[in-house]
Scaffold this motif. Sequence first.
Motif, short mmCIF file in Angstrom:
data_model
loop_
_atom_site.label_atom_id
_atom_site.label_comp_id
_atom_site.label_asym_id
_atom_site.label_seq_id
_atom_site.Cartn_x
_atom_site.Cartn_y
_atom_site.Cartn_z
N LEU A 116 0.85 -1.19 0.00
CA LEU A 116 0.00 0.00 0.00
C LEU A 116 0.88 1.24 0.00
O LEU A 116 2.00 1.23 0.54
CB LEU A 116 -0.90 0.03 1.24
CG LEU A 116 -1.68 -1.22 1.62
CD1 LEU A 116 -2.42 -0.99 2.93
CD2 LEU A 116 -2.65 -1.62 0.51
N ASP A 117 0.35 2.33 -0.56
CA ASP A 117 1.08 3.60 -0.49
C ASP A 117 0.73 4.34 0.80
O ASP A 117 0.01 3.80 1.66
CB ASP A 117 0.81 4.45 -1.74
CG ASP A 117 -0.65 4.88 -1.88
OD1 ASP A 117 -1.41 4.79 -0.88
OD2 ASP A 117 -1.02 5.31 -2.97
N ALA A 118 1.20 5.54 0.94
CA ALA A 118 1.00 6.30 2.18
C ALA A 118 -0.46 6.61 2.44
O ALA A 118 -0.85 6.88 3.58
CB ALA A 118 1.81 7.59 2.13
N ASP A 119 -1.29 6.56 1.39
CA ASP A 119 -2.72 6.80 1.52
C ASP A 119 -3.51 5.50 1.60
O ASP A 119 -4.73 5.50 1.41
CB ASP A 119 -3.22 7.65 0.35
CG ASP A 119 -2.63 9.06 0.35
OD1 ASP A 119 -2.51 9.64 1.45
OD2 ASP A 119 -2.24 9.54 -0.73
N TYR A 120 -2.81 4.39 1.83
CA TYR A 120 -3.41 3.06 2.00
C TYR A 120 -4.10 2.56 0.72
O TYR A 120 -5.03 1.76 0.78
CB TYR A 120 -4.40 3.06 3.17
CG TYR A 120 -3.77 3.46 4.47
CD1 TYR A 120 -3.09 2.54 5.26
CD2 TYR A 120 -3.82 4.78 4.91
CE1 TYR A 120 -2.49 2.91 6.45
CE2 TYR A 120 -3.22 5.17 6.11
CZ TYR A 120 -2.56 4.22 6.87
OH TYR A 120 -1.96 4.60 8.05
N ARG A 121 -3.62 3.01 -0.40
CA ARG A 121 -4.11 2.50 -1.68
C ARG A 121 -3.21 1.36 -2.14
O ARG A 121 -2.00 1.42 -1.98
CB ARG A 121 -4.13 3.61 -2.74
CG ARG A 121 -5.12 4.72 -2.43
CD ARG A 121 -4.99 5.86 -3.41
NE ARG A 121 -3.65 6.45 -3.36
CZ ARG A 121 -3.36 7.66 -3.85
NH1 ARG A 121 -4.30 8.39 -4.43
NH2 ARG A 121 -2.12 8.13 -3.76
N VAL A 122 -3.80 0.31 -2.71
CA VAL A 122 -3.04 -0.85 -3.15
C VAL A 122 -2.17 -0.48 -4.35
O VAL A 122 -2.66 0.06 -5.35
CB VAL A 122 -3.98 -2.01 -3.52
CG1 VAL A 122 -3.17 -3.20 -4.04
CG2 VAL A 122 -4.82 -2.43 -2.32
#
Length: 209
Positions: A116-122
């Motif tokens: 995940l990225d820092a915005d919790y997107r896969v």
Amino acid sequence: MKKTTLIILLLAHVLVSSCASDKPVDPAKSELETAAVCCEKYQQFYFQPLKLGATESFTIDRSSTTFLFDGGKSYFKAFSLPVAGKSYFVIVSSYFVDKEKRSGEPYIFSPVVMFLDADYRVTRKVDNGIVAPINSGNSMNHATLEMEIAMNPRVADERFMIIYTTAALLNQATDLKVYKYGYGRLEEDYPVRNASIGRLQVSLTSWRQ
């Protein structure tokens, strides 16, 4: 008539018992199906911090947190990754477990690794190579699934990692390569069922194994 009916019932009981012994129920999988999920979204996960150069051994079992992923419900382990200015590798190992009890079956946890990225997107899911035969040498107790994942901070801002499995993988088996002795030394594929629980290790290293 009553005697005939009794014989039929006894035969039916024997047949059902025989089928049950041929295909034993996986208690861990049954418990997973009824386990309560921990969260509604990734932001609510507890992410254990991992540093570059660190190695963490852990167990995924009935006491682990549970989530309903796209691939089905699974126990999981989540980590936060370091902010690195250079490329490094994530090594995820899953160990063959002989059995929990004397009457149990051997099993292994076949992992999916999601970032995940820092915005919790896969950003990506890594599940390739997990069903490939693994050379376990002379002992199945040494058998290990291993995934080497390259991390390039310039490609994606991947800050979190989640290790879990899927319903599809739980319906499969992993072929281990084992040596059997007969008229010499033979190498054969030995299927081991994928389980919802297992023993794993994750390492962050700056060099390729």
